[in-house]
Design a protein around this motif. Structure first.
Motif, mmCIF file in Angstrom:
data_model
loop_
_atom_site.group_PDB
_atom_site.id
_atom_site.type_symbol
_atom_site.label_atom_id
_atom_site.label_comp_id
_atom_site.label_asym_id
_atom_site.label_seq_id
_atom_site.Cartn_x
_atom_site.Cartn_y
_atom_site.Cartn_z
ATOM 1 N N LEU A 4 0.427 -1.409 -0.393
ATOM 2 C CA LEU A 4 -0.369 0.072 0.370
ATOM 3 C C LEU A 4 0.882 1.165 -0.134
ATOM 4 C CD1 LEU A 4 -2.763 1.359 0.493
ATOM 5 C CD2 LEU A 4 -2.602 1.396 2.601
ATOM 6 N N VAL A 5 0.742 2.252 -1.048
ATOM 7 C CA VAL A 5 1.064 3.535 -1.550
ATOM 8 C C VAL A 5 0.440 4.443 -0.627
ATOM 9 C CG1 VAL A 5 2.584 5.109 -2.597
ATOM 10 C CG2 VAL A 5 3.000 2.785 -2.620
ATOM 11 N N VAL A 6 0.675 4.747 0.740
ATOM 12 C CA VAL A 6 0.408 6.459 0.836
ATOM 13 C C VAL A 6 0.687 7.530 0.419
ATOM 14 C CG1 VAL A 6 -1.112 7.335 2.960
ATOM 15 C CG2 VAL A 6 -0.519 5.296 3.625
ATOM 16 N N GLY A 7 -0.800 8.117 -0.470
ATOM 17 C CA GLY A 7 -0.480 8.929 -1.072
ATOM 18 C C GLY A 7 0.134 8.545 -2.694
ATOM 19 N N ALA A 8 -0.336 9.243 -3.345
ATOM 20 C CA ALA A 8 0.029 9.582 -5.520
ATOM 21 C C ALA A 8 0.732 10.606 -5.912
ATOM 22 C CB ALA A 8 -0.623 8.951 -6.065
ATOM 23 N N GLY A 9 1.231 11.609 -4.937
ATOM 24 C CA GLY A 9 1.872 12.210 -4.694
ATOM 25 C C GLY A 9 3.294 11.867 -5.826
ATOM 26 N N ALA A 10 4.214 13.038 -6.094
ATOM 27 C CA ALA A 10 5.748 12.609 -6.343
ATOM 28 C C ALA A 10 5.995 11.468 -6.012
ATOM 29 C CB ALA A 10 6.248 14.220 -6.197
ATOM 30 N N THR A 11 6.101 11.495 -4.676
ATOM 31 C CA THR A 11 7.606 10.700 -4.270
ATOM 32 C C THR A 11 6.577 9.520 -4.273
ATOM 33 O OG1 THR A 11 8.323 11.650 -2.880
ATOM 34 C CG2 THR A 11 8.812 9.456 -2.486
ATOM 35 N N GLY A 12 5.510 9.055 -3.827
ATOM 36 C CA GLY A 12 4.490 7.694 -3.958
ATOM 37 C C GLY A 12 4.237 7.421 -4.990
#
Length: 298
Positions: A4-12
């Protein structure tokens, strides 16, 4: 392994894409608006070597999907408290949590809430979110993890995170590595936010001694906390923050200048609090915090 990747911003978005391309089972925990956009358009990641868009799996905090095996927390510090109250439904007794944020407060909070399940994580990537598109500026993409309190990194976690496109490593002293980075980004934040200019202009104005003093302050706090900054990290800080003509500015300064939510309290405020507890004088850090806090509109 369910990741599970929490956040789909630049890093995620960047690391999640690389994990997915390596065949890992990746799901993103996002807000409803973001979920709609990802379902409609997919996740587009533009790196220096490729431009691709993938269909991705998403959930929101309201969805029930049971525990995941590995959780990567990739949000900015400003969103951390919110997600801390949401991820519990996805954590089981066998879940490993790897937070990838600046500073140390998030590690302490997660370890208190989920003792023995948290690893230290440190990412190096230069990427931004352009609308819903993740754009990576330079090829550097590294991820370091390490155990806390003498706990080892589970072999299946290392295997899951070691994928093409990511310079992955397991380090013995991950807390020391986190302090190295924290001391640097805090010094950079002090310099840019206090003098409101890029490094080169500050040096041209006669500010080199103050730059060195800011580096000394943040590294003194690290040393007093029992995590002296490594020689390599110190040399890197001096090289980046004292380069004549440099256009370097910290991400904290850029966020504040743009009127965006910033990690000022997480990076500078928490460091100042620890400095007081350790009786370490930090006059430049304290002045910077006054300026940053006074500039925030109520």
């Amino acid at each position: 392994m369910r990741i599970l990747v929490v956040g789909a911003g630049a890093t995620g978005g960047a690391f999640g894409t690389l994990l997915q391309e390596a065949g890992r089972d990746v799901t993103y925990l996002v807000r409803p608006r973001k979920q709609e956009a990802l379902r409609r358009d997919g996740l587009r990641f533009i790196s220096p070597t490729a431009d691709r868009t993938h269909a991705v799996k998403t959930i929101t905090a309201a969805d029930g999907s049971g525990p995941f095996d590995l959780i990567l927390v990739t949000v900015k510090a400003t969103a951390f408290e919110g997600v801390l109250g949401e991820i519990g439904a996805f954590i089981g007794p066998g879940t490993t949590i790897v937070p990838i944020l600046n500073g140390m407060a998030h590690v302490d909070r997660l370890e208190q809430q989920y003792p023995g399940q948290v690893l230290g994580g440190l990412a190096r990537i230069v990427a931004t979110l352009d609308g819903d598109v993740v754009r990576q500026q330079v090829p550097l993409t590294s991820l370091m993890v390490g155990g806390l309190n003498g706990n080892p990194v589970p072999a299946d976690v290392s295997e899951a995170l070691d994928v093409p496109g990511v310079d992955f490593s397991v380090v013995d002293d991950v807390v020391g590595a986190l302090w190295d980075k924290w001391a640097f980004i805090a010094a950079a934040g002090i310099i840019n936010c206090l003098f409101r200019a890029p490094v080169g202009r500050i040096i041209a104005a006669g500010g080199r001694s103050k730059i060195l003093a800011a580096i000394d302050e943040t590294e003194a706090v690290a040393a007093a906390a029992g995590h002296s900054v490594s020689d390599a990290a110190h040399a890197q800080a001096i090289g980046i923050l004292t380069e004549p003509g440099s256009a370097f500015t910290s991400s904290l300064y850029r966020d504040l200048s743009a009127g965006l939510p910033s990690e000022a309290e997480h990076i500078l405020g928490d460091l100042a609090r620890r400095a007081r507890n350790l009786n370490v004088p930090t006059p430049l850090l304290d002045l910077t915090l006054i300026q940053v806090r006074a500039a925030v509109q109520p």
